[in-house]
Design a protein around this motif. Structure first.
Motif, PDB file in Angstrom:
ATOM      1  N   MET A 107       0.833  -1.177   0.000  1.00 32.76           N
ATOM      2  CA  MET A 107       0.000   0.000   0.000  1.00 32.76           C
ATOM      3  C   MET A 107       0.878   1.240   0.000  1.00 32.76           C
ATOM      4  SD  MET A 107      -3.016   0.862   2.652  1.00 32.76           S
ATOM      5  CE  MET A 107      -3.793   2.439   2.649  1.00 32.76           C
ATOM      6  N   ALA A 108       0.504   2.222  -0.789  1.00 37.58           N
ATOM      7  CA  ALA A 108       1.275   3.450  -0.895  1.00 37.58           C
ATOM      8  C   ALA A 108       1.148   4.268   0.383  1.00 37.58           C
ATOM      9  CB  ALA A 108       0.785   4.261  -2.088  1.00 37.58           C
ATOM     10  N   GLY A 109       2.181   5.059   0.668  1.00 39.46           N
ATOM     11  CA  GLY A 109       2.136   5.934   1.832  1.00 39.46           C
ATOM     12  C   GLY A 109       1.132   7.056   1.624  1.00 39.46           C
ATOM     13  N   LYS A 110       0.828   7.745   2.688  1.00 37.62           N
ATOM     14  CA  LYS A 110      -0.126   8.851   2.608  1.00 37.62           C
ATOM     15  C   LYS A 110       0.581  10.114   2.145  1.00 37.62           C
ATOM     16  CE  LYS A 110      -3.453   7.214   5.895  1.00 37.62           C
ATOM     17  NZ  LYS A 110      -4.428   7.637   6.877  1.00 37.62           N
ATOM     18  N   LYS A 111      -0.121  10.912   1.390  1.00 37.94           N
ATOM     19  CA  LYS A 111       0.371  12.202   0.923  1.00 37.94           C
ATOM     20  C   LYS A 111       0.211  13.211   2.053  1.00 37.94           C
ATOM     21  CE  LYS A 111       1.270  15.466  -2.151  1.00 37.94           C
ATOM     22  NZ  LYS A 111       2.611  15.718  -2.543  1.00 37.94           N
ATOM     23  N   SER A 112       1.252  13.945   2.342  1.00 35.86           N
ATOM     24  CA  SER A 112       1.145  14.977   3.378  1.00 35.86           C
ATOM     25  C   SER A 112       1.280  16.348   2.728  1.00 35.86           C
ATOM     26  CB  SER A 112       2.213  14.782   4.452  1.00 35.86           C
ATOM     27  OG  SER A 112       3.491  14.924   3.885  1.00 35.86           O
ATOM     28  N   PHE A 113       0.569  17.318   3.282  1.00 32.49           N
ATOM     29  CA  PHE A 113       0.642  18.690   2.796  1.00 32.49           C
ATOM     30  C   PHE A 113       0.161  19.617   3.901  1.00 32.49           C
ATOM     31  CE2 PHE A 113      -3.590  17.245   1.926  1.00 32.49           C
ATOM     32  CZ  PHE A 113      -4.410  18.343   2.136  1.00 32.49           C
ATOM     33  N   PRO A 114       0.615  20.871   3.884  1.00 37.53           N
ATOM     34  CA  PRO A 114       0.163  21.815   4.909  1.00 37.53           C
ATOM     35  C   PRO A 114      -1.286  22.229   4.645  1.00 37.53           C
ATOM     36  CG  PRO A 114       1.639  22.904   3.377  1.00 37.53           C
ATOM     37  CD  PRO A 114       1.600  21.451   2.998  1.00 37.53           C
ATOM     38  N   LEU A 115      -2.029  22.399   5.699  1.00 35.70           N
ATOM     39  CA  LEU A 115      -3.413  22.834   5.600  1.00 35.70           C
ATOM     40  C   LEU A 115      -3.619  23.975   6.581  1.00 35.70           C
ATOM     41  CD1 LEU A 115      -6.336  22.401   4.558  1.00 35.70           C
ATOM     42  CD2 LEU A 115      -6.635  20.764   6.425  1.00 35.70           C
ATOM     43  N   ARG A 116      -4.043  25.107   6.063  1.00 33.19           N
ATOM     44  CA  ARG A 116      -4.287  26.256   6.920  1.00 33.19           C
ATOM     45  C   ARG A 116      -5.785  26.365   7.179  1.00 33.19           C
ATOM     46  NH1 ARG A 116      -0.707  27.155   3.177  1.00 33.19           N
ATOM     47  NH2 ARG A 116       1.391  27.772   3.742  1.00 33.19           N
ATOM     48  N   LEU A 117      -6.148  26.424   8.448  1.00 33.15           N
ATOM     49  CA  LEU A 117      -7.552  26.515   8.838  1.00 33.15           C
ATOM     50  C   LEU A 117      -7.766  27.702   9.754  1.00 33.15           C
ATOM     51  CD1 LEU A 117      -8.282  22.779   9.754  1.00 33.15           C
ATOM     52  CD2 LEU A 117      -8.966  23.969   7.671  1.00 33.15           C
ATOM     53  N   ASP A 118      -8.939  28.280   9.662  1.00 29.26           N
ATOM     54  CA  ASP A 118      -9.360  29.305  10.592  1.00 29.26           C
ATOM     55  C   ASP A 118      -9.364  28.689  11.996  1.00 29.26           C
ATOM     56  OD1 ASP A 118     -10.998  31.940  11.069  1.00 29.26           O
ATOM     57  OD2 ASP A 118     -12.121  30.316  12.047  1.00 29.26           O
ATOM     58  N   PRO A 119      -8.863  29.395  12.993  1.00 29.61           N
ATOM     59  CA  PRO A 119      -8.815  28.829  14.350  1.00 29.61           C
ATOM     60  C   PRO A 119     -10.171  28.368  14.891  1.00 29.61           C
ATOM     61  CG  PRO A 119      -7.483  30.817  14.237  1.00 29.61           C
ATOM     62  CD  PRO A 119      -8.222  30.720  12.931  1.00 29.61           C
ATOM     63  N   THR A 120     -11.228  29.089  14.550  1.00 32.30           N
ATOM     64  CA  THR A 120     -12.562  28.689  15.011  1.00 32.30           C
ATOM     65  C   THR A 120     -12.987  27.370  14.376  1.00 32.30           C
ATOM     66  OG1 THR A 120     -13.138  31.012  15.271  1.00 32.30           O
ATOM     67  CG2 THR A 120     -14.964  29.451  15.210  1.00 32.30           C
ATOM     68  N   LEU A 121     -12.700  27.219  13.080  1.00 29.26           N
ATOM     69  CA  LEU A 121     -13.006  25.973  12.380  1.00 29.26           C
ATOM     70  C   LEU A 121     -12.203  24.819  12.970  1.00 29.26           C
ATOM     71  CD1 LEU A 121     -14.337  24.430  10.027  1.00 29.26           C
ATOM     72  CD2 LEU A 121     -12.443  25.194   8.599  1.00 29.26           C
ATOM     73  N   TYR A 122     -10.908  25.065  13.241  1.00 31.28           N
ATOM     74  CA  TYR A 122     -10.071  24.014  13.819  1.00 31.28           C
ATOM     75  C   TYR A 122     -10.592  23.593  15.194  1.00 31.28           C
ATOM     76  CZ  TYR A 122      -6.161  21.241  15.307  1.00 31.28           C
ATOM     77  OH  TYR A 122      -5.394  20.187  15.750  1.00 31.28           O
ATOM     78  N   ALA A 123     -10.988  24.565  16.005  1.00 36.12           N
ATOM     79  CA  ALA A 123     -11.488  24.243  17.348  1.00 36.12           C
ATOM     80  C   ALA A 123     -12.744  23.381  17.261  1.00 36.12           C
ATOM     81  CB  ALA A 123     -11.768  25.523  18.134  1.00 36.12           C
ATOM     82  N   ALA A 124     -13.636  23.706  16.322  1.00 38.93           N
ATOM     83  CA  ALA A 124     -14.851  22.903  16.144  1.00 38.93           C
ATOM     84  C   ALA A 124     -14.505  21.499  15.672  1.00 38.93           C
ATOM     85  CB  ALA A 124     -15.793  23.586  15.153  1.00 38.93           C
ATOM     86  N   LEU A 125     -13.558  21.380  14.744  1.00 42.02           N
ATOM     87  CA  LEU A 125     -13.119  20.059  14.275  1.00 42.02           C
ATOM     88  C   LEU A 125     -12.469  19.263  15.400  1.00 42.02           C
ATOM     89  CD1 LEU A 125     -11.641  20.957  10.784  1.00 42.02           C
ATOM     90  CD2 LEU A 125     -13.504  19.334  11.213  1.00 42.02           C
ATOM     91  N   GLU A 126     -11.704  19.949  16.241  1.00 40.78           N
ATOM     92  CA  GLU A 126     -11.028  19.297  17.354  1.00 40.78           C
ATOM     93  C   GLU A 126     -12.041  18.699  18.340  1.00 40.78           C
ATOM     94  OE1 GLU A 126      -6.974  20.383  19.661  1.00 40.78           O
ATOM     95  OE2 GLU A 126      -8.491  21.957  19.636  1.00 40.78           O
ATOM     96  N   ARG A 127     -13.090  19.463  18.648  1.00 39.65           N
ATOM     97  CA  ARG A 127     -14.139  18.952  19.551  1.00 39.65           C
ATOM     98  C   ARG A 127     -14.874  17.767  18.918  1.00 39.65           C
ATOM     99  NH1 ARG A 127     -14.887  24.498  20.042  1.00 39.65           N
ATOM    100  NH2 ARG A 127     -16.693  24.419  18.653  1.00 39.65           N
ATOM    101  N   TRP A 128     -15.215  17.901  17.632  1.00 40.88           N
ATOM    102  CA  TRP A 128     -15.930  16.837  16.931  1.00 40.88           C
ATOM    103  C   TRP A 128     -15.077  15.581  16.859  1.00 40.88           C
ATOM    104  CZ3 TRP A 128     -18.027  17.524  11.247  1.00 40.88           C
ATOM    105  CH2 TRP A 128     -18.920  16.492  10.956  1.00 40.88           C
ATOM    106  N   ALA A 129     -13.804  15.735  16.532  1.00 44.70           N
ATOM    107  CA  ALA A 129     -12.893  14.587  16.456  1.00 44.70           C
ATOM    108  C   ALA A 129     -12.808  13.890  17.821  1.00 44.70           C
ATOM    109  CB  ALA A 129     -11.511  15.044  15.996  1.00 44.70           C
ATOM    110  N   ALA A 130     -12.706  14.663  18.875  1.00 47.20           N
ATOM    111  CA  ALA A 130     -12.638  14.077  20.221  1.00 47.20           C
ATOM    112  C   ALA A 130     -13.912  13.296  20.534  1.00 47.20           C
ATOM    113  CB  ALA A 130     -12.409  15.167  21.260  1.00 47.20           C
ATOM    114  N   ASP A 131     -15.059  13.823  20.125  1.00 46.44           N
ATOM    115  CA  ASP A 131     -16.335  13.125  20.340  1.00 46.44           C
ATOM    116  C   ASP A 131     -16.373  11.774  19.619  1.00 46.44           C
ATOM    117  OD1 ASP A 131     -17.222  15.265  21.832  1.00 46.44           O
ATOM    118  OD2 ASP A 131     -18.510  16.089  20.238  1.00 46.44           O
TER     119      ASP A 131
END
Length: 65
Positions: free
Chosen positions: A1-25
């Protein structure tokens, strides 16, 4: 299986915080949850290759190396 592609992703801090809570859930990392959400969106839109097509593509990539 091929490795995963990595790249930088810039997110608005509010969006990241919401994703962080959802991911934790969901007991996922933020990175894993973003990948899950993208995969689900692609699948729903019919834009994700089927698993059998992905395996054929990976086989061709392995033969190239």
């Amino acid at each position: 299986m091929a490795g995963k592609k990595s790249f930088p992703l810039r997110l608005d801090p509010t969006l990241y915080a919401a994703l962080e809570r959802w991911a934790a859930d969901e007991f996922r990392s933020v990175n894993g949850h973003i990948e899950f959400l993208l995969r689900e969106a692609l699948r729903k839109e019919g834009r994700l290759p089927s698993p059998s097509k992905m395996a054929v593509k990976e086989d061709k990539n392995d033969a190239d190396h």
